[in-house]
Write an enzyme that holds these catalytic residues in place. Structure first.
Site, PDB file in Angstrom:
ATOM      1  N   TYR A 156      58.149  77.685  53.036  1.00 53.25           N
ATOM      2  CA  TYR A 156      57.254  76.760  53.743  1.00 53.25           C
ATOM      3  C   TYR A 156      57.709  75.335  53.468  1.00 53.25           C
ATOM      4  O   TYR A 156      57.856  74.928  52.309  1.00 53.25           O
ATOM      5  CB  TYR A 156      55.801  76.942  53.278  1.00 53.25           C
ATOM      6  CG  TYR A 156      54.856  75.998  53.992  1.00 53.25           C
ATOM      7  CD1 TYR A 156      54.660  76.100  55.361  1.00 53.25           C
ATOM      8  CD2 TYR A 156      54.193  74.983  53.301  1.00 53.25           C
ATOM      9  CE1 TYR A 156      53.819  75.222  56.035  1.00 53.25           C
ATOM     10  CE2 TYR A 156      53.340  74.104  53.965  1.00 53.25           C
ATOM     11  CZ  TYR A 156      53.162  74.224  55.334  1.00 53.25           C
ATOM     12  OH  TYR A 156      52.339  73.358  55.996  1.00 53.25           O
ATOM     13  N   ASP A 255      64.161  71.354  48.652  1.00 52.35           N
ATOM     14  CA  ASP A 255      62.759  70.999  48.823  1.00 52.35           C
ATOM     15  C   ASP A 255      62.083  71.166  47.459  1.00 52.35           C
ATOM     16  O   ASP A 255      61.796  72.281  47.020  1.00 52.35           O
ATOM     17  CB  ASP A 255      62.115  71.907  49.879  1.00 52.35           C
ATOM     18  CG  ASP A 255      60.661  71.543  50.129  1.00 52.35           C
ATOM     19  OD1 ASP A 255      60.060  70.856  49.281  1.00 52.35           O
ATOM     20  OD2 ASP A 255      60.115  71.957  51.158  1.00 52.35           O
ATOM     21  N   LYS A 282      53.542  65.908  46.758  1.00 53.59           N
ATOM     22  CA  LYS A 282      52.551  66.343  45.773  1.00 53.59           C
ATOM     23  C   LYS A 282      52.476  65.419  44.545  1.00 53.59           C
ATOM     24  O   LYS A 282      51.874  64.373  44.619  1.00 53.59           O
ATOM     25  CB  LYS A 282      52.820  67.799  45.400  1.00 53.59           C
ATOM     26  CG  LYS A 282      52.784  68.708  46.658  1.00 53.59           C
ATOM     27  CD  LYS A 282      52.332  70.077  46.360  1.00 53.59           C
ATOM     28  CE  LYS A 282      52.617  71.052  47.498  1.00 53.59           C
ATOM     29  NZ  LYS A 282      51.494  71.290  48.374  1.00 53.59           N
TER      30      LYS A 282
HETATM   31  C1  LIG Z   1      57.718  73.542  49.329  1.00 50.12           C
HETATM   32  C2  LIG Z   1      56.855  72.750  50.260  1.00 50.12           C
HETATM   33  N1  LIG Z   1      57.443  71.937  51.153  1.00 50.12           N
HETATM   34  C3  LIG Z   1      56.717  71.191  51.997  1.00 50.12           C
HETATM   35  C4  LIG Z   1      55.342  71.239  52.004  1.00 50.12           C
HETATM   36  C5  LIG Z   1      54.548  70.391  52.967  1.00 50.12           C
HETATM   37  O1  LIG Z   1      53.918  69.369  52.291  1.00 50.12           O
HETATM   38  P1  LIG Z   1      52.612  68.667  52.917  1.00 50.12           P
HETATM   39  O2  LIG Z   1      51.506  69.675  52.856  1.00 50.12           O
HETATM   40  O3  LIG Z   1      52.377  67.478  52.033  1.00 50.12           O
HETATM   41  O4  LIG Z   1      52.933  68.296  54.320  1.00 50.12           O
HETATM   42  C6  LIG Z   1      54.687  72.058  51.088  1.00 50.12           C
HETATM   43  C7  LIG Z   1      53.220  72.132  51.053  1.00 50.12           C
HETATM   44  O5  LIG Z   1      52.624  72.912  50.368  1.00 50.12           O
HETATM   45  C8  LIG Z   1      55.459  72.848  50.208  1.00 50.12           C
HETATM   46  O6  LIG Z   1      54.886  73.684  49.336  1.00 50.12           O
END
Ligand SMILES: Cc1ncc(COP(=O)(O)O)c(C=O)c1O
Length: 460
Positions: A156, A255, A282
């Protein structure tokens, strides 16, 4: 504890009985917001409405107190209302909230992140992880002049079209494990979105190598969420990705939106990989909305339009918001080596306690975790990739989560991606272990059925 008692405490009836004000709040919310507030954990039939948070505790509108083991989707690494964060935020509020010009605080956070993460020479801030991965993908396409990206099945990376592919596809629609089919995760996406993505199987080096070679002339980058705390991760797999992407001149984008909380320099430092780009979010916002994309200067400078235009832009009304920046900086200032040691030791303690508890009833539940991150699955086999995690039994999850709530323990509603904070203590962890000992009692049933699910069938 008797099965019937567990069934009682994890039942919808017990949940409703304890949360009438949350139910009222939900009924109000859905009249003006489809499905109620987003961003919340959703414990069916309605989420708990939180009144206030302090340290490692959450208080709901019905006056109950919970130990927070979710910490706002892992973002609240210091817990709630840390004095240093509050002081920084108050100070910034009095200087200005959004002023249409830099205030110096964004450079301070940028410098701190460049210091911590070796692969980051320069960084740009935005308001969410979604934006961070969106801009990373654009940078990769612009830098390599190639159209497609590769991502992993089960990964994700936010909610834009380029990445919301094969996040949690139904396995029967997802093609062969070694050559997954790209499956859009939601309706309403651009018709060609899935065709722009090559989906890779996590932890399968042979298949990944074959797919990367097959698409080498069209892939701008491999976008990699290491899934720390969610799968059993292998540093060697990340190192293999580095070799492959380098060999085929694709960018490697790490990521680290979740995994940055496992150490001072993130997961990339632990697995000794230097990616080309890194996305963050985060914890770097200290609890405020944030995202960041950083990496090699020669790539990041595509965002530098202070001289001749590069053709690549990135903008956002609230990007690098000063309140977020100071909260993020105040958070990172607390996260020294001793803090990570404390978080990691507590994570170890939690995992070993739950492992012992689960060993008493083999084949039923497992904990996967690293550092301060952990996930619980009702599964027997290894949890090495999306498909093995998807095989886990989801039937008992709801009751197990509600049982934990009855014991005053707040977890992610699907038991995956939970996180400790710096103010969580051993006593809180012991309470979690005790609650799970009740869910999985020492004597397995002769028919091997899962405790909670079995109890439900017996009790309804
Ligand atoms: C690994 C990862 N990348 C990207 C995102 C997306 O972040 P946001 O919810 O701040 O858009 C998340 C959200 O949980 C995530 O866990």
């Amino acid at each position: 504890m008797e099965w019937e008692t567990i069934s009682q405490s994890g039942s919808e009836g017990a949940y409703r009985e304890g949360s009438p004000r949350s139910r009222d709040q939900f009924e109000r919310a859905i009249r003006s917001m489809p499905g109620g507030a987003k961003g919340a954990y959703f414990y069916p039939p309605y989420p708990l409405t939180i009144d206030r948070a302090e340290g490692c505790q959450l208080y709901d509108v019905d006056g109950r107190c919970f130990i927070d083991f979710a910490n706002h989707h892992t973002a609240q690494i210091l817990g709630h209302g840390h004095p240093a964060v509050l002081e920084a935020v108050r100070g910034q509020l009095s200087r200005g909230i959004a002023v249409g010009g830099p205030m110096g605080v964004e450079a301070a956070l940028a410098e701190e992140l460049c210091r911590r993460i070796d692969s980051i020479d320069k960084i740009r801030f935005c308001n969410s992880g979604t934006e961070a991965t969106l801009h990373a993908v654009r940078l990769a396409r612009a830098f390599t002049d190639r159209p497609k990206i590769a991502k992993f099945e089960g990964g994700y990376h936010g909610s834009h079209d380029a990445v919301e592919i094969s996040v949690a596809p139904p396995v029967d629609r997802a093609g062969p494990a070694s050559a997954p089919r790209p499956v859009p995760s939601t309706g309403g996406m651009a018709p060609q979105a899935a065709a722009e993505v090559v989906v890779l199987p996590y932890d399968d080096e042979q298949a990944v190598e074959r797919l990367l070679i097959q698409h080498r002339d069209e892939l701008a980058c491999v976008l990699f969420d290491p899934k720390v705390g969610m799968y059993q991760t292998r540093p060697a797999f990340a190192q293999f990705l580095r070799r492959m992407t380098r060999q085929h001149q694709m960018l490697l984008v790490f990521d680290e939106i979740v995994s940055f909380r496992v150490g001072r320099g993130g997961y990339q430092e632990l697995c000794q990989v230097t990616p080309d780009l890194t996305t963050l979010g985060k914890i770097i916002g200290g609890g405020f909305p944030v995202g960041g994309v950083g990496g090699r200067s020669d790539i990041m400078d595509l965002f530098d339009n202070s001289g001749p235009p590069t053709g690549l832009g990135q903008s956002g009304t609230f990007s690098a918001h000063p309140v977020t920046m100071v909260a993020g900086l105040a958070t990172l200032e607390q996260l020294d080596d001793a803090a990570f040691h404390q978080l990691n030791e507590l994570g170890r303690h939690l995992r070993s306690g739950l492992e012992k508890c689960f060993q008493r009833v083999p084949q039923q539940a497992q904990i996967v975790g690293q550092g301060s991150l952990f996930s619980i699955y009702f599964a027997a086999g290894p949890l090495a990739d999306y498909r093995s995690a998807a095989e886990a039994d989801s039937t008992p999850v709801r009751d197990a989560v509600r049982h934990c709530l009855q014991r005053g323990l707040f977890l992610n509603h699907n038991l995956v991606m939970n996180a400790l904070s710096l103010v969580t203590g051993e006593a809180e962890v012991e309470r979690l272990i005790a609650a799970w000992s009740e869910i999985l009692p020492p004597v397995a049933r002769a028919d091997g059925a899962l405790g909670v699910a079995a109890a439900n069938r017996a009790g309804t």
